[in-house]
Write an enzyme that holds these catalytic residues in place. Sequence first.
Site, PDB file in Angstrom:
ATOM      1  N   THR A  16       0.844  -1.193   0.000  1.00  0.00           N
ATOM      2  CA  THR A  16       0.000   0.000   0.000  1.00  0.00           C
ATOM      3  C   THR A  16       0.878   1.242   0.000  1.00  0.00           C
ATOM      4  O   THR A  16       1.778   1.378   0.838  1.00  0.00           O
ATOM      5  CB  THR A  16      -0.974   0.060   1.195  1.00  0.00           C
ATOM      6  OG1 THR A  16      -1.532   1.376   1.249  1.00  0.00           O
ATOM      7  CG2 THR A  16      -0.302  -0.260   2.521  1.00  0.00           C
ATOM      8  N   MET A  66      -1.662  12.153  -1.909  1.00  0.00           N
ATOM      9  CA  MET A  66      -2.583  11.102  -1.531  1.00  0.00           C
ATOM     10  C   MET A  66      -2.416  10.777  -0.042  1.00  0.00           C
ATOM     11  O   MET A  66      -1.364  11.027   0.541  1.00  0.00           O
ATOM     12  CB  MET A  66      -2.356   9.863  -2.391  1.00  0.00           C
ATOM     13  CG  MET A  66      -2.674  10.110  -3.861  1.00  0.00           C
ATOM     14  SD  MET A  66      -2.581   8.601  -4.888  1.00  0.00           S
ATOM     15  CE  MET A  66      -4.222   7.910  -4.589  1.00  0.00           C
ATOM     16  N   GLU A  82      -4.659  14.719   1.264  1.00  0.00           N
ATOM     17  CA  GLU A  82      -6.036  14.883   0.790  1.00  0.00           C
ATOM     18  C   GLU A  82      -7.044  14.747   1.932  1.00  0.00           C
ATOM     19  O   GLU A  82      -8.140  15.268   1.858  1.00  0.00           O
ATOM     20  CB  GLU A  82      -6.357  13.866  -0.313  1.00  0.00           C
ATOM     21  CG  GLU A  82      -6.182  12.422   0.127  1.00  0.00           C
ATOM     22  CD  GLU A  82      -6.435  11.409  -1.001  1.00  0.00           C
ATOM     23  OE1 GLU A  82      -7.216  11.698  -1.906  1.00  0.00           O
ATOM     24  OE2 GLU A  82      -5.815  10.325  -0.952  1.00  0.00           O
ATOM     25  N   ASP A  94       0.008   3.950   0.985  1.00  0.00           N
ATOM     26  CA  ASP A  94      -0.316   4.729   2.186  1.00  0.00           C
ATOM     27  C   ASP A  94       0.626   4.418   3.349  1.00  0.00           C
ATOM     28  O   ASP A  94       0.695   5.177   4.306  1.00  0.00           O
ATOM     29  CB  ASP A  94      -1.757   4.464   2.614  1.00  0.00           C
ATOM     30  CG  ASP A  94      -2.751   5.078   1.649  1.00  0.00           C
ATOM     31  OD1 ASP A  94      -2.390   6.052   0.968  1.00  0.00           O
ATOM     32  OD2 ASP A  94      -3.884   4.575   1.562  1.00  0.00           O
TER      33      ASP A  94
END
Lengths: 371, 371
Positions: free
Chosen positions: A96, A143, A200, A98
Amino acid sequence: MVHGIEGVLGDNLIDLSYESAAQLERLSRTPAAALGSCRHKLTEDDYGRILDTLRAYNVRHFAYIGGNDSMDTCHRIGQLASANGWALQVVGVPKTIDNDLAFTDHCPGFGSAARFLALATRDTGRDLEAMATFDDVTILEAMGRNAGWLTAASTLGKETEDEAPHLVYVPEIPFDTARFVHEVAGVHRRLGRVFVVVSEGIRDAEGMFIGGQQADTGDSDTFGHVVHSLTTGVAAYLTDVVRKELGLQARFLRPGLIGRAMSACVSKTDREEALLVGKEAVSLLAAGGTGQMITLERTPTGSYGCQAGTVPLVDVANAEKLLLREYLNTAGTGVTPAFFDYALPLIGGALPPQARLEGRRVAAIARQDVP
Amino acid sequence: MVHGIEGVLGDNLIDLSYESAAQLERLSRTPAAALGSCRHKLTEDDYGRILDTLRAYNVRHFAYIGGNDSMDTCHRIGQLASANGWALQVVGVPKTIDNDLAFTDHCPGFGSAARFLALATRDTGRDLEAMATFDDVTILEAMGRNAGWLTAASTLGKETEDEAPHLVYVPEIPFDTARFVHEVAGVHRRLGRVFVVVSEGIRDAEGMFIGGQQADTGDSDTFGHVVHSLTTGVAAYLTDVVRKELGLQARFLRPGLIGRAMSACVSKTDREEALLVGKEAVSLLAAGGTGQMITLERTPTGSYGCQAGTVPLVDVANAEKLLLREYLNTAGTGVTPAFFDYALPLIGGALPPQARLEGRRVAAIARQDVP
């Protein structure tokens, strides 16, 4: 499985052994999920169909690639098979951008997306410097709905205080618009330019997404307005705030998915580790293991290195690793040296050096009056 | 000159001979204008100050780097000196990512910005494919207020009809919103996904910028709306149109300056040619030349190559080279093979190949009833 668990539900499974060796080698340089991704959250209605497919194809080994939601799916598939007497080994493979999976030092995917952001911020920051008299404020949206790892990574090309980014805002720190305006104004007074990177998913102290409120224009056919929804993005919203509150020129950058897909920004370390966790998953299955996610464990001392480890899926499926507070400075708008130590190896080390002119002034030779 | 002609007006000139050889070498890998850029349009009020500075420093050679406006400045400086009896040789050095200078095959800067867009579009398009069930429509905004060269270059990584971008819209073709909606819907019916690239400067048949109208909210303190101005961007506007008119999920990408600054996407050809035009400018001045801009002339036959030529500044300063109509297909929403022939060498040749799985289905072995 094509498109993850949807491939099981929709009977869409492919045999990778038919792919050419050349194609498989190229996969390591191809962005996006070659097998397709999904956002399907399992429900009990799916269980019968899944068991049916596992039996129809005599599936005995199940490896699932992704982040928290994928690890939850993988864990539940293992439980489902077990509860129904179907011998199935399951293993989770972390991936990921993230970087928010717990129990692993970091996640494959993060290093490359982080490298993009570090390069984009440094390089565009130079452009902003060159245009000193043009745009005052640039706001780049990174992101990250919950975790600020990527936004923090935008700092990794920064060598001095005056280089971009000057301010970062992450979801882990409650966002205060008045304080943001104050901080932007402060940097602008000092440098004449401001480069901001925002996640975001930044939100206020009440947990409301910034710029996420729905505007009531009373006329759905009017294209004269953009609702400040999350689909428009927080950077567009904050650009508007800067213009109105400070009267400064401002623009926003929203690379969005380019930041995770750009093949020219792959981190060599990230690519190697993505292969490592996949191989380890196969080894674990071959050795009879099940119910685990592969992790990356950093060599505790000396130069950077990682080896694979494991963590029970049940633990990782319900955890989330947000950006550590110690990686942010006191104000929460910049990173600490500890974050550089953590993240710089993941993007492949320090970025290639660039030029910065000494700028030695020419001395006038003889000044004459203009005739 | 630091910040171009503003450096002359503000007495801010530096001596590059003091820079280290290592720094100068790194310049070729450093984005943005190391000497700074400007947007100053000369007026007659500036002339006295400019002549004064030229004399004070005994400036006899003047090289100016940039696009149309810069060539106009360079030309006028030459005229000014001549009219005032100051012996000054002037030469223009082409550099604009917009690629809209006339009399040169192409402009340094374009190849690298074009390479970014080709990579970003191809790679993000793969991501969109992988997420087939997630976002329906992605709209990427490319730089280019008047010329569609960069938007056209977003196609250069495309190998088949179904790959991104599916539709491009350039300033040279009047934009019709109803037709756009129809074309997006058509691609969506066929593929289930649509990747659109639009130039920031597209306009309607009356020459009005799309999405450029000013909304009157009657409340300047309200942050609940974004005015669809050019600073918000046409992609945000068209994303909204797609959602409202077609009810599809849509998102926009706005890399903005990242697209011209990203050092990881430099075209080798572009870097070499940027050095070439600079060296040629110095050679021309050393040989006593003046009033010319250096051009790139493509070798007419055989494999790609360019040599330097010249064109009078007076000619190039007042011309603009828009995207040739023959480089666009009949509908104006895609490019022709002739454009590939023109542009592919400029981005450094075909992009590195990527994997595309054969996707051979697994055959079910034995289907059993779920107990």
